[in-house]
Design a protein around this motif. Structure first.
Motif, PDB file in Angstrom:
ATOM      1  N   UNK A 137      37.012  38.635 -29.663  1.00 29.81           N
ATOM      2  CA  UNK A 137      37.345  38.291 -30.744  1.00 29.81           C
ATOM      3  C   UNK A 137      36.624  36.605 -30.930  1.00 29.81           C
ATOM      4  N   UNK A 138      36.923  35.434 -31.142  1.00 25.41           N
ATOM      5  CA  UNK A 138      35.941  34.174 -31.186  1.00 25.41           C
ATOM      6  C   UNK A 138      35.194  33.499 -29.974  1.00 25.41           C
ATOM      7  N   UNK A 139      36.402  34.119 -28.757  1.00 18.08           N
ATOM      8  CA  UNK A 139      36.137  33.533 -27.579  1.00 18.08           C
ATOM      9  C   UNK A 139      35.387  34.597 -26.516  1.00 18.08           C
ATOM     10  N   UNK A 140      35.347  35.401 -27.204  1.00 14.68           N
ATOM     11  CA  UNK A 140      34.080  36.963 -26.771  1.00 14.68           C
ATOM     12  C   UNK A 140      33.214  35.853 -25.268  1.00 14.68           C
ATOM     13  N   UNK A 141      33.022  36.725 -24.121  1.00 16.45           N
ATOM     14  CA  UNK A 141      32.054  36.601 -23.047  1.00 16.45           C
ATOM     15  C   UNK A 141      30.886  36.435 -24.157  1.00 16.45           C
ATOM     16  N   UNK A 142      30.146  36.284 -23.695  1.00 12.78           N
ATOM     17  CA  UNK A 142      29.066  35.902 -24.162  1.00 12.78           C
ATOM     18  C   UNK A 142      28.000  36.659 -23.056  1.00 12.78           C
ATOM     19  N   UNK A 143      27.211  37.336 -23.188  1.00 14.98           N
ATOM     20  CA  UNK A 143      26.329  37.942 -22.208  1.00 14.98           C
ATOM     21  C   UNK A 143      24.751  38.444 -23.419  1.00 14.98           C
ATOM     22  N   UNK A 144      23.829  37.378 -23.570  1.00 10.74           N
ATOM     23  CA  UNK A 144      23.326  37.874 -24.589  1.00 10.74           C
ATOM     24  C   UNK A 144      22.496  39.068 -24.092  1.00 10.74           C
ATOM     25  N   UNK A 145      21.816  38.716 -23.175  1.00 10.33           N
ATOM     26  CA  UNK A 145      20.685  40.294 -22.324  1.00 10.33           C
ATOM     27  C   UNK A 145      21.338  41.695 -22.978  1.00 10.33           C
ATOM     28  N   UNK A 146      22.545  41.680 -22.131  1.00 10.40           N
ATOM     29  CA  UNK A 146      23.335  42.873 -22.658  1.00 10.40           C
ATOM     30  C   UNK A 146      23.724  43.344 -23.321  1.00 10.40           C
ATOM     31  N   UNK A 147      23.823  42.001 -24.475  1.00 14.03           N
ATOM     32  CA  UNK A 147      24.454  42.394 -25.573  1.00 14.03           C
ATOM     33  C   UNK A 147      23.723  43.253 -26.532  1.00 14.03           C
ATOM     34  N   UNK A 148      22.481  42.022 -26.504  1.00 14.70           N
ATOM     35  CA  UNK A 148      21.460  42.415 -27.007  1.00 14.70           C
ATOM     36  C   UNK A 148      20.602  44.786 -26.461  1.00 14.70           C
ATOM     37  N   UNK A 149      21.127  45.213 -25.027  1.00 14.71           N
ATOM     38  CA  UNK A 149      20.393  46.240 -24.678  1.00 14.71           C
ATOM     39  C   UNK A 149      21.358  46.858 -24.746  1.00 14.71           C
ATOM     40  N   UNK A 150      22.728  46.686 -24.931  1.00 10.98           N
ATOM     41  CA  UNK A 150      23.283  47.732 -25.438  1.00 10.98           C
ATOM     42  C   UNK A 150      24.776  48.092 -26.718  1.00 10.98           C
ATOM     43  N   UNK A 151      24.415  46.606 -26.660  1.00 10.58           N
ATOM     44  CA  UNK A 151      25.784  46.157 -27.555  1.00 10.58           C
ATOM     45  C   UNK A 151      27.608  46.720 -27.281  1.00 10.58           C
ATOM     46  N   UNK A 152      27.777  48.196 -28.410  1.00  6.98           N
ATOM     47  CA  UNK A 152      28.919  48.012 -28.435  1.00  6.98           C
ATOM     48  C   UNK A 152      28.949  50.136 -27.714  1.00  6.98           C
ATOM     49  N   UNK A 153      28.361  50.301 -27.237  1.00  8.06           N
ATOM     50  CA  UNK A 153      27.929  52.202 -27.079  1.00  8.06           C
ATOM     51  C   UNK A 153      27.829  51.668 -25.308  1.00  8.06           C
ATOM     52  N   UNK A 154      29.093  52.802 -24.934  1.00 12.48           N
ATOM     53  CA  UNK A 154      29.112  53.024 -23.788  1.00 12.48           C
ATOM     54  C   UNK A 154      28.262  53.790 -22.818  1.00 12.48           C
ATOM     55  N   UNK A 155      27.698  54.231 -23.772  1.00  8.84           N
ATOM     56  CA  UNK A 155      26.138  55.733 -23.003  1.00  8.84           C
ATOM     57  C   UNK A 155      25.029  55.030 -22.668  1.00  8.84           C
TER      58      UNK A 155
END
Length: 470
Positions: A137-155
């Protein structure tokens, strides 16, 4: 507009691959101007929750904050402020229903309206509580590079550099995003609300959280709804059941749409020839969440697999690339950093737990993959099990504090297990396995449904309400 862009847009708009409860409200975040009548309609919250206020866009829902320690041992200082949403009266006839979203990485508060829409009869008799779990949420862990690479995907498999950069940015804090930490937060929430016991409903990773809470505090849980079950022992990280289940899902879709060929056999040909099993599996998992019947008219997946087996790889390669394209999903909607920290701490790995040295993990993974019976994962190759995103996220994750196992192993309260027969994210076998060892379990397999049956299937929502009101 190219297909890759269209596919990327569709995937970004879809809900999370392992974690979904449905579409969040469209209201923009921010303070909602209260009116006297709206304030009067809002439920009261306990003194343990601070700053009660109207939730954004929902004048009859109260948002408040729960402050919890980052590290309950006190070794690492700091606190976390978790946002809570409460809808309904404290004296609701059937008590309080805590609804837990998935991920790990998905917030809870933005989905209050979605749950109200899906469970209206139940919520006429329960008070609904939802929470943005730590790191979301509003206090989310923010890892920009990982966020861009995988978003919400597990796979989708991230690069090792993105994973280690995320862990390094968190530092010692990465040790305090385990499910056991969240379970302790939920117990603090229960006390803050002033309830002796409550009912829990979890979806996907939310089933793991709800189950771990119920195993830790069994006398505080009246009933459990576990929708799209994640194994409570932390197993399943190699996805063997989902890989093998894809043959049935593909063949059922083909039979329903009269495609005239065997897409499972075609897929087996493709992945052995091209070595692209992880990419194709990611495509099928995400597409099955968006459309569990894999309607060929929507994405053309069946035809693309058939054409690729015959030698024309263009369409399938485009789909695979589109569904693994860089993500624009912000961490406030789904935190890939929190997902990695929790997943790596909680799971049962071939190399042991999260404290295992990084340099020993690859060999252990390779040995585990070689022990997989090829028939179990067909039409995929067993190597796909080790190449998909879950193990590839945690192979380079630095040695960290593992999740503390719940003190009990058997759920003793009434439990409803919901599973979609087309679910490739949390395959139905996981629900069957849990039902077999749960004395008071009721398993409902929803035909034609995929992931998150309460949100995406009327039959799933009806079964949940029937159980909750029993």
């Amino acid at each position: 507009m190219t297909f890759l862009t269209r596919a990327g847009t569709t995937v970004a708009a879809a809900l999370t691959a392992v974690a979904c409860v449905g579409s969040a409200p469209g209201a923009a975040p921010g303070p909602y101007p209260a009116t006297p009548s709206a304030a009067a309609a809002r439920p009261s919250v306990a003194r343990g929750l601070t700053d009660p206020r109207p939730c954004p866009g929902q004048s009859d829902v109260t948002c408040a904050d729960l402050t919890v320690p980052l590290d309950r041992t006190g070794t690492v200082p700091g606190t976390l402020q978790l946002r809570i949403a409460v809808f309904g009266k404290a004296d609701a006839p059937r008590g309080t229903l805590l609804f837990l979203t998935g991920g790990p990485g998905q917030p809870g508060v933005p989905y209050v309206q979605r749950i109200r829409d899906r469970l209206p009869e139940a919520l006429a008799q329960y008070r609904l509580v939802m929470i943005d779990q730590r790191g979301t949420g509003g206090a989310a862990v923010d890892c920009p590079e990982l966020q861009k690479e995988v978003g919400s995907s597990d796979t989708v498999a991230p690069t090792p550099g993105a994973v280690t950069a995320c862990a390094e940015s968190l530092g010692a804090k990465r040790n305090f995003f385990t499910t056991a930490d969240t379970v302790a937060d939920l117990e603090d929430l229960r006390r803050a609300l002033g309830v002796r016991s409550w009912t829990l409903d979890g979806v996907s990773y939310g089933t793991f959280t709800a189950g771990q809470y119920a195993l830790t505090h069994p006398h505080r849980v009246r009933k459990l709804v576990l929708d799209s079950v994640v194994p409570l022992d932390g197993a399943g990280v190699l996805y063997e059941d989902a890989l093998g289940h894809s043959a049935r899902v593909l063949r059922t879709a083909c039979r329903e749409q009269r495609c005239g060929f065997d897409p499972a056999r075609d897929l087996a040909t493709v992945v052995r020839r091209d070595g692209n099993g992880a990419g194709v599996f990611n495509l099928l998992v995400i597409a099955s969440i968006i459309d569990p019947k894999l309607d060929n008219a929507r994405f053309g997946i069946l035809n693309a697999i058939h054409a690729s087996a015959a030698g024309d790889r263009t369409r399938l390669d485009g789909l695979v690339a589109g569904f693994s394209a860089p993500s624009e999903e912000p961490p406030s909607e789904f935190s890939s950093g929190l997902h990695a920290a929790t997943l790596c701490a909680d799971s049962r790995w071939p190399w042991g737990d999260a404290s295992a040295p990084v340099e020993e993990r690859e060999r252990a993974l390779k040995r585990a993959v070689q022990r997989i019976r090829p028939a179990k994962v067909w039409p995929f190759e067993r190597e796909t099990a080790g190449a998909q995103g879950i193990p590839r996220t945690c192979l380079p994750w630095p040695a960290s504090r593992p999740n503390d196992a719940a003190p009990r192993h058997t759920l003793t309260m009434p439990v409803l297990l919901l599973a979609g027969d087309r679910d490739l994210s949390t395959p139905v076998q996981w629900a069957r396995d849990l039902a077999a060892v749960t004395p008071r379990a009721e398993l409902v397999v929803v035909e034609g449904a995929g992931h998150s049956t309460q949100s995406r299937s009327d039959a799933g929502a009806q079964q949940a309400e029937k159980f909750l009101l029993r």
